[in-house]
Design a protein around this motif. Structure first.
Motif, mmCIF file in Angstrom:
data_model
loop_
_atom_site.group_PDB
_atom_site.id
_atom_site.type_symbol
_atom_site.label_atom_id
_atom_site.label_comp_id
_atom_site.label_asym_id
_atom_site.label_seq_id
_atom_site.Cartn_x
_atom_site.Cartn_y
_atom_site.Cartn_z
ATOM 1 N N CYS A 234 0.003 -8.889 26.899
ATOM 2 C CA CYS A 234 1.356 -8.322 26.906
ATOM 3 C C CYS A 234 2.389 -9.394 26.608
ATOM 4 C CB CYS A 234 1.651 -7.678 28.261
ATOM 5 S SG CYS A 234 0.629 -6.248 28.659
ATOM 6 N N HIS A 235 2.171 -10.587 27.164
ATOM 7 C CA HIS A 235 3.133 -11.674 26.949
ATOM 8 C C HIS A 235 3.243 -12.018 25.472
ATOM 9 C CE1 HIS A 235 5.457 -15.246 28.086
ATOM 10 N NE2 HIS A 235 4.821 -15.841 27.097
ATOM 11 N N VAL A 236 2.116 -12.165 24.794
ATOM 12 C CA VAL A 236 2.140 -12.483 23.369
ATOM 13 C C VAL A 236 2.735 -11.326 22.577
ATOM 14 C CG1 VAL A 236 0.663 -12.887 21.349
ATOM 15 C CG2 VAL A 236 0.302 -14.191 23.451
ATOM 16 N N GLN A 237 2.385 -10.103 22.945
ATOM 17 C CA GLN A 237 2.933 -8.941 22.242
ATOM 18 C C GLN A 237 4.459 -8.921 22.329
ATOM 19 O OE1 GLN A 237 1.793 -6.773 20.255
ATOM 20 N NE2 GLN A 237 3.170 -5.027 20.294
ATOM 21 N N PHE A 238 4.984 -9.149 23.515
ATOM 22 C CA PHE A 238 6.434 -9.121 23.686
ATOM 23 C C PHE A 238 7.105 -10.339 23.049
ATOM 24 C CE2 PHE A 238 6.187 -5.806 27.059
ATOM 25 C CZ PHE A 238 7.207 -5.000 26.581
ATOM 26 N N THR A 239 6.591 -11.526 23.320
ATOM 27 C CA THR A 239 7.309 -12.730 22.904
ATOM 28 C C THR A 239 7.138 -13.071 21.426
ATOM 29 O OG1 THR A 239 5.476 -14.184 23.583
ATOM 30 C CG2 THR A 239 7.197 -13.718 25.220
ATOM 31 N N GLU A 240 6.050 -12.584 20.811
ATOM 32 C CA GLU A 240 5.822 -12.928 19.403
ATOM 33 C C GLU A 240 6.049 -11.751 18.463
ATOM 34 O OE1 GLU A 240 2.140 -15.040 18.811
ATOM 35 O OE2 GLU A 240 2.509 -16.379 20.514
ATOM 36 N N THR A 241 5.960 -10.535 18.969
ATOM 37 C CA THR A 241 6.167 -9.357 18.111
ATOM 38 C C THR A 241 7.456 -8.608 18.475
ATOM 39 O OG1 THR A 241 3.772 -9.088 17.795
ATOM 40 C CG2 THR A 241 5.159 -7.189 17.310
ATOM 41 N N THR A 242 7.564 -8.161 19.716
ATOM 42 C CA THR A 242 8.652 -7.241 20.063
ATOM 43 C C THR A 242 10.010 -7.917 20.213
ATOM 44 O OG1 THR A 242 7.028 -5.886 21.229
ATOM 45 C CG2 THR A 242 9.350 -5.411 21.634
ATOM 46 N N GLU B 64 14.442 -13.450 28.410
ATOM 47 C CA GLU B 64 13.336 -14.370 28.209
ATOM 48 C C GLU B 64 12.195 -13.966 29.134
ATOM 49 O OE1 GLU B 64 13.205 -16.508 25.826
ATOM 50 O OE2 GLU B 64 15.290 -16.158 25.236
ATOM 51 N N MET B 65 10.984 -14.188 28.672
ATOM 52 C CA MET B 65 9.800 -13.814 29.438
ATOM 53 C C MET B 65 8.991 -15.070 29.736
ATOM 54 S SD MET B 65 6.877 -10.978 28.433
ATOM 55 C CE MET B 65 7.770 -9.522 28.997
ATOM 56 N N THR B 66 8.606 -15.233 31.008
ATOM 57 C CA THR B 66 7.890 -16.425 31.456
ATOM 58 C C THR B 66 6.583 -16.027 32.120
ATOM 59 O OG1 THR B 66 10.013 -17.501 31.906
ATOM 60 C CG2 THR B 66 8.054 -18.509 32.880
ATOM 61 N N PRO B 67 5.450 -16.609 31.733
ATOM 62 C CA PRO B 67 4.187 -16.308 32.416
ATOM 63 C C PRO B 67 4.261 -16.704 33.894
ATOM 64 C CG PRO B 67 3.782 -17.471 30.361
ATOM 65 C CD PRO B 67 5.248 -17.551 30.610
ATOM 66 N N PHE B 68 3.604 -15.949 34.742
ATOM 67 C CA PHE B 68 3.681 -16.174 36.180
ATOM 68 C C PHE B 68 3.343 -17.611 36.556
ATOM 69 C CE2 PHE B 68 1.780 -16.313 40.425
ATOM 70 C CZ PHE B 68 2.797 -15.766 41.186
ATOM 71 N N MET B 69 2.296 -18.173 35.984
ATOM 72 C CA MET B 69 1.886 -19.522 36.358
ATOM 73 C C MET B 69 2.950 -20.550 35.986
ATOM 74 S SD MET B 69 -0.964 -18.993 37.900
ATOM 75 C CE MET B 69 -1.611 -20.638 38.106
ATOM 76 N N LEU B 70 3.659 -20.330 34.888
ATOM 77 C CA LEU B 70 4.733 -21.252 34.505
ATOM 78 C C LEU B 70 5.986 -20.996 35.330
ATOM 79 C CD1 LEU B 70 4.336 -21.484 30.627
ATOM 80 C CD2 LEU B 70 3.233 -22.805 32.439
ATOM 81 N N PHE B 71 6.214 -19.762 35.743
ATOM 82 C CA PHE B 71 7.304 -19.462 36.670
ATOM 83 C C PHE B 71 7.130 -20.252 37.963
ATOM 84 C CE2 PHE B 71 7.552 -16.999 40.629
ATOM 85 C CZ PHE B 71 8.924 -17.016 40.846
#
Length: 444
Positions: A238-246, A260-267
Motif C-alpha cells: 500500500c505504501h508503494v502504491q500510494f507514494t509512487e503511483t497515487t 506525506e506517508m511514513t512507514p510505521f517503522m520509520l515513524f
C-alpha cells in the motif's frame, strides 16, 4: 474508452520519466532478480530500451518483458538511476501495458473484482474469528454493522496521524494491535483506517485496470487526509502504491500533495528514546531478522528497535535481502522457495530462538514453519510488546499450524456463529487465504 483525469495524469508522469531516461541500463545492472526472472545475457541498455518501447506502445523484447514481470520491487534501481527517475514505477506501468496488450478490459476488470473479493472475505473472516468487538472497533472495522471511528483524538479534534493499516494485516491483527499499543505509549493521537473500505487500488492496478484503481485509490486518499501530521502506513505494498503511483499523480492533477506517508517503522525512529524506558522486561532470545530492502530504512529501523530490547541477542544470518515484501516475489516461485529454505536452514544452524519478521505477509508465509523447526516465528512487535508487558493472542499461527481446513472451521465455530459468518465461506477463506499461502511446503 475515454480516459479519466487520473489516467491522463498517470500517463503524463510516465511519459515524463520516459523522456528523462537515458537508457544507461544502471537500473538493470543492480537488479537482484534479473537471473531468476529470466533476463538472460541481454545487455542492460537493451533491457531498459525494451521497457521504454513497451511503454510507448511497442512489444519490447523478451528480456524486457521478463524483467518487468519478474520485478520484486527491491528498489535498488531507484538509487542507481543517475537521472533521479523511478524505474520501479516504470516497471509497474510496463506490467499495466502488458496486461492491456494481452487481456481485454472486461476480463481484467472481472479478475480485479474476484481478487478484491478474496481479500475482502479473507480480512472479514480471519479478523472476525480472532478479535473481540472492542478490538475490531479499535482497528476501525465494522462492529454490528457500524464502522467504528478507531480514533484516539478528543471529540471534535483532528488526530496527529491517520494510521493506515492497509487490508491484509487485519488477517494477523495482533501485529496491528501492538502497533497501536506502541503509538499509545509514545503519546500520539491517531485514527485507524484500513480494510477493504479504504483500499489502496493496487489490486486493480495489477490487473491493468487503471480507471478503477485510480478511482478507488483517490477515494481512499481523500479520506486519509484527516491527520494533522500525515499518514503512518503499515503495509509496504500500500505504501508503494500510494507514494509512487497515487499521491504523485494526484499532485500532478491538483497541484499539491494531500499529505506525506511514513512507514510505521520509520515513524518510530524519532520516538525511540520515549519508547526505551518502557522496555523494562528482559526478553532473553537469540533473534534473526528476516529482511526486505524495498522501503529504505525499514529493516535498519527494525534492527535498531530489536537492539533496544533487553535480553535480545541479534544474529545476522547473512542471507540475501530481496524484494519489497514476501508476496512481491510471487512471480518467481522457485527462487522464493529457495530463499525461504536457505533462511530456515541458516536460522537452525545459528541456533536462534526466534526468526522475526517485520511485515504481516512474511508472518503469514513463515509462521507455520514453527511446527517443524527448532525456533519460533514472531513479528518484531511481539518482542517489543513482551518487553513492555503487553500480550495479544497469535490466533492466525495457531490455526494455520493445524493444516486442516475442517479442523480450523470447527475450532472457530462459536466465533463464526456469533459473527453470522457462513462456515462454507469460512472454509473457502481458510483454503485460499491461509493454507494456500505457503510458498515453501511445511516439513524439513
Amino acid at each position: 474508452m475515454t480516459e479519466t483525469a487520473f489516467e491522463i495524469a498517470l500517463a503524463a508522469r510516465t511519459h515524463d520519466m520516459i523522456d528523462a531516461c537515458t537508457r544507461c541500463g544502471k537500473c538493470v545492472e543492480v537488479c537482484p532478480v534479473t537471473g531468476p526472472a529470466g533476463v538472460g545475457d541481454a545487455a542492460p541498455q537493451d533491457v531498459i530500451g525494451g521497457v521504454i518501447d513497451i511503454l510507448r506502445g511497442g512489444k519490447g523484447t523478451a528480456a524486457s518483458q521478463a524483467w518487468a514481470t519478474g520485478c520484486a520491487l527491491s528498489g535498488d534501481c531507484i538509487e542507481a538511476c543517475p537521472e533521479a527517475i523511478n524505474p520501479r514505477f516504470l516497471l509497474a506501468m510496463t506490467r499495466v501495458a502488458l496486461k492491456r496488450n494481452t487481456v481485454d478490459l472486461r476480463e481484467r476488470r472481472k479478475t480485479g473484482i474476484e481478487n478484491f473479493r478474496l481479500v475482502a472475505d479473507g480480512v472479514k473472516v480471519l479478523s472476525s474469528v480472532q478479535l473481540t468487538d472492542d478490538e475490531l472497533a479499535r482497528l476501525g472495522q465494522k462492529v454490528e454493522g457500524r464502522l467504528a471511528s478507531g480514533s484516539t483524538a478528543k471529540e471534535g479534534e483532528r488526530p496527529d496521524f491517520v494510521f493506515y493499516t492497509g487490508c491484509n494485516v487485519l488477517k494477523t491483527p495482533h501485529i496491528a494491535l501492538y502497533a497501536l499499543d506502541i503509538m499509545d505509549a509514545v503519546g500520539v493521537t491517531y485514527k485507524v483506517m484500513g480494510g477493504p473500505n479504504h483500499c489502496c487500488g493496487v489490486i486493480q492496478l495489477r490487473t491493468g485496470d487503471t480507471e478503477v484503481s485510480g478511482r478507488q485509490a483517490t477515494s481512499s486518499l481523500d479520506r486519509l487526509a484527516e491527520g494533522k501530521t500525515g499518514v503512518i502506513s503499515w503495509c509496504p505494498s500500500c505504501h508503494v502504491q500510494f507514494t509512487e503511483t497515487t499521491i504523485p499523480t494526484i499532485e500532478k492533477m491538483r497541484g499539491a500533495r494531500p499529505f506525506e506517508m511514513t512507514p510505521f517503522m520509520l515513524f518510530l525512529k524519532p520516538h525511540l528514546e520515549r519508547l526505551r524506558p518502557l522496555l523494562t522486561r528482559p526478553v532473553p532470545l537469540r533473534v534473526a531478522l528476516h529482511r526486505h530492502p524495498g522501503i529504505r530504512g525499514v529493516t535498519e529501523a527494525g534492527v535498531e528497535l530489536l537492539r533496544m530490547v533487553p535480553g535480545v541477542e541479534l544474529v545476522d544470518l547473512d542471507q540475501p535481502a530481496v524484494g519489497l515484501v514476501g508476496n512481491a516475489l510471487n512471480a518467481l516461485p522457485e527462487y522464493k522457495r529457495n530463499l525461504h529454505r536457505a533462511e530456515l536452514e541458516a536460522a537452525a544452524a545459528a541456533k536462534v530462538d526466534a526468526l522475526a519478521v517485520i511485515y504481516h505477509v512474511d508472518y503469514r508465509e513463515f509462521c507455520a514453519h514453527e511446527r517443524d523447526w527448532p525456533f519460533r516465528v514472531v513479528n518484531v512487535l511481539e518482542i517489543v510488546g513482551a518487553s513492555m508487558g503487553l500480550d495479544h493472542a497469535t490466533g492466525f499461527k495457531r490455526l494455520k499450524i493445524m493444516q486442516d481446513a475442517d479442523a480450523i472451521v470447527a475450532d472457530c465455530a462459536d466465533m463464526l456463529a456469533a459473527r453470522n459468518i457462513d462456515p462454507a465461506l469460512a472454509r473457502e477463506v481458510v483454503l485460499k487465504a491461509m493454507l494456500a499461502e505457503q510458498p515453501l511446503p511445511l516439513g524439513r
